[in-house]
Design a protein around this motif. Sequence first.
Motif, PDB file in Angstrom:
ATOM      1  N   ILE A  96       0.840  -1.200   0.000  1.00 32.78           N
ATOM      2  CA  ILE A  96       0.000   0.000   0.000  1.00 32.78           C
ATOM      3  C   ILE A  96       0.874   1.248   0.000  1.00 32.78           C
ATOM      4  O   ILE A  96       1.777   1.400   0.835  1.00 32.78           O
ATOM      5  CB  ILE A  96      -0.925   0.008   1.237  1.00 32.78           C
ATOM      6  CG1 ILE A  96      -1.853  -1.208   1.218  1.00 32.78           C
ATOM      7  CG2 ILE A  96      -1.745   1.293   1.300  1.00 32.78           C
ATOM      8  CD1 ILE A  96      -2.691  -1.352   2.460  1.00 32.78           C
ATOM      9  N   ARG A  97       0.606   2.149  -0.938  1.00 35.70           N
ATOM     10  CA  ARG A  97       1.356   3.403  -1.025  1.00 35.70           C
ATOM     11  C   ARG A  97       0.648   4.570  -0.354  1.00 35.70           C
ATOM     12  O   ARG A  97       1.285   5.470   0.185  1.00 35.70           O
ATOM     13  CB  ARG A  97       1.606   3.746  -2.493  1.00 35.70           C
ATOM     14  CG  ARG A  97       2.603   2.826  -3.183  1.00 35.70           C
ATOM     15  CD  ARG A  97       2.841   3.286  -4.604  1.00 35.70           C
ATOM     16  NE  ARG A  97       3.911   2.531  -5.246  1.00 35.70           N
ATOM     17  CZ  ARG A  97       4.290   2.693  -6.525  1.00 35.70           C
ATOM     18  NH1 ARG A  97       3.670   3.610  -7.277  1.00 35.70           N
ATOM     19  NH2 ARG A  97       5.252   1.964  -7.027  1.00 35.70           N
ATOM     20  N   ASP A  98      -0.690   4.531  -0.367  1.00 32.06           N
ATOM     21  CA  ASP A  98      -1.415   5.664   0.184  1.00 32.06           C
ATOM     22  C   ASP A  98      -2.859   5.241   0.437  1.00 32.06           C
ATOM     23  O   ASP A  98      -3.382   4.323  -0.221  1.00 32.06           O
ATOM     24  CB  ASP A  98      -1.379   6.847  -0.778  1.00 32.06           C
ATOM     25  CG  ASP A  98      -1.840   8.154  -0.125  1.00 32.06           C
ATOM     26  OD1 ASP A  98      -1.960   8.164   1.121  1.00 32.06           O
ATOM     27  OD2 ASP A  98      -2.073   9.133  -0.846  1.00 32.06           O
ATOM     28  N   THR A  99      -3.501   5.892   1.383  1.00 32.83           N
ATOM     29  CA  THR A  99      -4.935   5.696   1.645  1.00 32.83           C
ATOM     30  C   THR A  99      -5.544   7.030   2.048  1.00 32.83           C
ATOM     31  O   THR A  99      -4.879   7.880   2.644  1.00 32.83           O
ATOM     32  CB  THR A  99      -5.170   4.680   2.786  1.00 32.83           C
ATOM     33  OG1 THR A  99      -4.663   5.210   4.005  1.00 32.83           O
ATOM     34  CG2 THR A  99      -4.518   3.339   2.493  1.00 32.83           C
ATOM     35  N   PHE A 117     -10.079   5.016  -0.272  1.00 32.77           N
ATOM     36  CA  PHE A 117      -9.252   4.764  -1.445  1.00 32.77           C
ATOM     37  C   PHE A 117      -7.911   4.190  -0.980  1.00 32.77           C
ATOM     38  O   PHE A 117      -7.268   4.743  -0.077  1.00 32.77           O
ATOM     39  CB  PHE A 117      -9.040   6.040  -2.249  1.00 32.77           C
ATOM     40  CG  PHE A 117     -10.307   6.589  -2.843  1.00 32.77           C
ATOM     41  CD1 PHE A 117     -10.753   6.142  -4.077  1.00 32.77           C
ATOM     42  CD2 PHE A 117     -11.068   7.542  -2.157  1.00 32.77           C
ATOM     43  CE1 PHE A 117     -11.927   6.640  -4.631  1.00 32.77           C
ATOM     44  CE2 PHE A 117     -12.229   8.042  -2.697  1.00 32.77           C
ATOM     45  CZ  PHE A 117     -12.669   7.592  -3.940  1.00 32.77           C
ATOM     46  N   VAL A 118      -7.510   3.106  -1.617  1.00 31.83           N
ATOM     47  CA  VAL A 118      -6.250   2.434  -1.294  1.00 31.83           C
ATOM     48  C   VAL A 118      -5.435   2.346  -2.576  1.00 31.83           C
ATOM     49  O   VAL A 118      -5.937   1.855  -3.610  1.00 31.83           O
ATOM     50  CB  VAL A 118      -6.493   1.041  -0.709  1.00 31.83           C
ATOM     51  CG1 VAL A 118      -5.169   0.349  -0.386  1.00 31.83           C
ATOM     52  CG2 VAL A 118      -7.356   1.125   0.541  1.00 31.83           C
ATOM     53  N   VAL A 119      -4.183   2.805  -2.519  1.00 31.90           N
ATOM     54  CA  VAL A 119      -3.345   2.921  -3.717  1.00 31.90           C
ATOM     55  C   VAL A 119      -2.210   1.896  -3.663  1.00 31.90           C
ATOM     56  O   VAL A 119      -1.523   1.756  -2.645  1.00 31.90           O
ATOM     57  CB  VAL A 119      -2.769   4.341  -3.843  1.00 31.90           C
ATOM     58  CG1 VAL A 119      -1.880   4.451  -5.079  1.00 31.90           C
ATOM     59  CG2 VAL A 119      -3.907   5.362  -3.884  1.00 31.90           C
ATOM     60  N   PHE A 152      -7.976   1.431  -5.539  1.00 36.63           N
ATOM     61  CA  PHE A 152      -9.177   0.688  -5.153  1.00 36.63           C
ATOM     62  C   PHE A 152     -10.099   1.607  -4.346  1.00 36.63           C
ATOM     63  O   PHE A 152      -9.650   2.341  -3.464  1.00 36.63           O
ATOM     64  CB  PHE A 152      -8.813  -0.537  -4.311  1.00 36.63           C
ATOM     65  CG  PHE A 152      -8.055  -1.585  -5.071  1.00 36.63           C
ATOM     66  CD1 PHE A 152      -8.715  -2.566  -5.788  1.00 36.63           C
ATOM     67  CD2 PHE A 152      -6.659  -1.590  -5.069  1.00 36.63           C
ATOM     68  CE1 PHE A 152      -8.006  -3.535  -6.486  1.00 36.63           C
ATOM     69  CE2 PHE A 152      -5.949  -2.556  -5.759  1.00 36.63           C
ATOM     70  CZ  PHE A 152      -6.622  -3.530  -6.472  1.00 36.63           C
ATOM     71  N   ALA A 153     -11.375   1.557  -4.664  1.00 36.12           N
ATOM     72  CA  ALA A 153     -12.392   2.324  -3.935  1.00 36.12           C
ATOM     73  C   ALA A 153     -13.215   1.335  -3.109  1.00 36.12           C
ATOM     74  O   ALA A 153     -13.926   0.489  -3.671  1.00 36.12           O
ATOM     75  CB  ALA A 153     -13.287   3.083  -4.902  1.00 36.12           C
TER      76      ALA A 153
END
Length: 255
Positions: A214-217, A225-227, A237-238
């Motif tokens: 995971i890079r960012d949320t 949102f999960v990146v 991802f939403a």
Amino acid sequence: MHGIAASQPFVIAVFLTWSGLLKLFSRRMRAQAGRTALARLLGAARAIPAFRLVGLAELAVAAALLLPLAGPRALIVPAAVAGALLSAGFLAYLTYARVAAPTSSCGCLGAHSRPIGVRGFTRAGLLLAASLLAMGAGPYPPLPALVLVEIAVLLALSEELDRHWLTPLRRLLVRLRRPLAMAAPQDVPLGTSLHLLYRSPAYCSASAQLTSDIRDTWDEDGVRFVVYGARERTAVFAIPLAGNDPGAVKVALVA
């Protein structure tokens, strides 16, 4: 101290009267007598007569504790001794039942299916302590507040009565606290969202292309949102913060 001792005959008498009347007149209690530890001790056929005898003994001790309060105070000592012997008998019975029939109920104050536990021993111990204190009751007035508190404690220790107060209280707390209600978006742990993500078709379709953790949320409008890194692109991802449908998770691959 004199007021405490003078209060004990009332506490013991009220509790024993209630217990004795239940043993004599409660149909539900007699119906379940064969499933109590007393049936294991004396046999199922003798359980109901034994309960009646115990009930009569409890009523007799209760009367013996109350009558001296209106007559010669010297009679309070033998009445308190009788109460102490009865309470010691309760403790001996509970100890036997705990060893010989650990899954049986005691049938002390009503019909229920729970095995004997700490609350039953504590109740019998408090009755014994109250009987010992009652031996010192003299020509002193009782403390009504103390009598009510002690009776309330004895009833609270009676598992047989839980269905009348503890179960409704627990139901009320469930309605007030709503433990199964949906948490506010800011209170949803990231692990909960990831659990939903990993079960989603969107994650299954894109997982082969993911190349990073995971890079960012961030949260926005009820969506988390999960990146992730996805080779030369980015997978976003939403995940809905409300609901638990994996099919509601969406994914977008951004160059």
